[in-house]
Design a protein around this motif. Structure first.
Motif, mmCIF file in Angstrom:
data_model
loop_
_atom_site.group_PDB
_atom_site.id
_atom_site.type_symbol
_atom_site.label_atom_id
_atom_site.label_comp_id
_atom_site.label_asym_id
_atom_site.label_seq_id
_atom_site.Cartn_x
_atom_site.Cartn_y
_atom_site.Cartn_z
ATOM 1 N N THR A 200 1.655 -2.480 3.370
ATOM 2 C CA THR A 200 1.785 -3.135 4.669
ATOM 3 C C THR A 200 3.203 -3.649 4.815
ATOM 4 O OG1 THR A 200 -0.548 -3.812 4.669
ATOM 5 C CG2 THR A 200 0.935 -4.974 6.165
ATOM 6 N N ASN A 201 3.954 -3.036 5.720
ATOM 7 C CA ASN A 201 5.307 -3.489 6.018
ATOM 8 C C ASN A 201 5.650 -3.098 7.448
ATOM 9 O OD1 ASN A 201 6.658 -0.753 6.002
ATOM 10 N ND2 ASN A 201 5.959 -0.797 3.862
ATOM 11 N N GLU A 202 6.754 -3.620 7.958
ATOM 12 C CA GLU A 202 7.131 -3.425 9.356
ATOM 13 C C GLU A 202 7.649 -2.028 9.650
ATOM 14 O OE1 GLU A 202 6.901 -5.543 11.950
ATOM 15 O OE2 GLU A 202 5.930 -7.095 10.748
ATOM 16 N N PHE A 203 7.960 -1.255 8.604
ATOM 17 C CA PHE A 203 8.539 0.069 8.809
ATOM 18 C C PHE A 203 7.503 1.181 8.757
ATOM 19 C CE2 PHE A 203 10.820 3.760 6.697
ATOM 20 C CZ PHE A 203 11.283 4.294 7.899
ATOM 21 N N THR A 204 6.843 1.330 7.606
ATOM 22 C CA THR A 204 5.948 2.478 7.445
ATOM 23 C C THR A 204 4.574 2.268 8.076
ATOM 24 O OG1 THR A 204 5.125 1.752 5.272
ATOM 25 C CG2 THR A 204 7.113 3.117 5.304
ATOM 26 N N THR A 205 4.063 1.036 8.082
ATOM 27 C CA THR A 205 2.697 0.819 8.567
ATOM 28 C C THR A 205 2.530 1.179 10.045
ATOM 29 O OG1 THR A 205 2.451 -0.938 6.915
ATOM 30 C CG2 THR A 205 0.759 -0.778 8.619
ATOM 31 N N PRO A 206 3.343 0.611 10.970
ATOM 32 C CA PRO A 206 3.171 1.007 12.377
ATOM 33 C C PRO A 206 3.524 2.471 12.629
ATOM 34 C CG PRO A 206 5.097 -0.407 12.115
ATOM 35 C CD PRO A 206 4.361 -0.442 10.818
ATOM 36 N N LYS A 207 4.466 2.987 11.859
ATOM 37 C CA LYS A 207 4.870 4.395 12.004
ATOM 38 C C LYS A 207 3.673 5.326 11.798
ATOM 39 C CE LYS A 207 7.893 7.763 9.616
ATOM 40 N NZ LYS A 207 8.836 8.136 10.698
ATOM 41 N N PHE A 208 2.922 5.096 10.718
ATOM 42 C CA PHE A 208 1.818 6.003 10.412
ATOM 43 C C PHE A 208 0.516 5.609 11.112
ATOM 44 C CE2 PHE A 208 4.747 6.763 6.794
ATOM 45 C CZ PHE A 208 5.073 8.066 7.155
ATOM 46 N N LEU A 209 0.400 4.367 11.541
ATOM 47 C CA LEU A 209 -0.732 4.007 12.405
ATOM 48 C C LEU A 209 -0.640 4.777 13.724
ATOM 49 C CD1 LEU A 209 -1.062 0.134 11.920
ATOM 50 C CD2 LEU A 209 -2.788 1.865 11.347
#
Length: 256
Positions: A200-209
């Motif tokens: 859970t981080n601001e970079f990869t989490t929203p990207k792949f969600l």
């Protein structure tokens, strides 16, 4: 009920004399049992000491061998592999800033090597047990993905292992990208979901969600898409992906 008796106490009657004899007998029996057990242990050790020493010696050799291997073989090999991979990384980084045929050429050089230096594939083949070779699998997978060689990208990324906060989900997400290009959205969705949830981080989490939501929409899974889009909206409102939620969210809700 037991009664405390001072040292030097003498039994006053026959019953007390009998009790004293029984107590002393029980105590003696306990010590005799302990002595007998200790004697058996000593006898067993004496009988089997040759084998015991062999086992201890073998364990010591294994431990010393492991330490020596790390210091004199593995560590120098790690350093050598990292040094050999330096040029391949330069090609890869340059490819990220290039376009078209130049970019493809640089990615290919990162894979196969140039200027007398190894490429990522050479590092994997020659230094397979090192951390550098593991990282080379990630770079090789990304290079193959960028040059549209999707099956090779899957092969390399599937062998890559990492606990890194960013690189680990990026590798999983790249597997999803490769399967999408091979027109296997169900597989892609699985990898996007894993990439979104493994860290859970601001970079990869929203990207792949977001990628998971878009893929879910393509599969007609509006409810699942809405779940991922709502999570972006609630948990990552400042991400670049949050700006795209509204349009996709309307599609997801209309699909249900």
């Amino acid at each position: 009920m037991a009664t405390y008796k001072k040292r030097g106490y003498k039994p006053e009657n026959k019953e007390e004399q009998q009790n004293k004899v029984e107590d002393e007998s029980t105590t003696a029996e306990v010590f005799n049992t302990l002595d007998e057990g200790a004697g058996k242990t000593e006898a067993w050790v004496a009988k089997n000491q040759k084998y015991i020493f062999i086992i201890i010696g073998a364990a010591a050799i294994i431990i010393l061998g492991y330490l020596a291997y790390n210091e004199f073989v593995q560590e120098p090999k790690e350093a050598e592999a990292a040094n050999e991979m330096f040029q391949a990384q330069i090609y890869f980084d340059s490819a990220l800033d290039a376009t078209g045929a130049e970019s493809d050429s640089l990615y290919n050089l990162s894979l196969t090597g140039g200027e007398g230096k190894y490429g990522f594939l050479d590092i994997i083949d020659n230094y397979g047990s090192t951390n550098a070779a593991n990282l080379a699998r990630y770079y090789a997978g990304m290079a193959y993905l960028s040059t549209n060689n999707y099956q090779e990208a899957i092969n390399q990324l599937d062998d890559f292992e990492s606990d890194d906060e960013v690189i680990a989900p990026l590798a999983k997400g790249a597997l999803g990208d490769a399967f999408m290009q091979l027109e296997q959205p169900e597989e892609a969705l699985n990898y996007y979901e894993e990439a979104a949830t493994m860290r859970t981080n601001e970079f990869t989490t929203p990207k792949f969600l977001l990628k998971a939501a878009i893929t879910a929409l393509s599969l007609g899974e509006g409810e699942k898409a809405e779940e991922y889009l709502t999570r972006i909206e609630d948990e990552f409102p400042n991400s670049s992906q949050a700006d795209m939620v509204a349009g996709y969210l309307g599609q997801a809700q209309a699909m249900q």
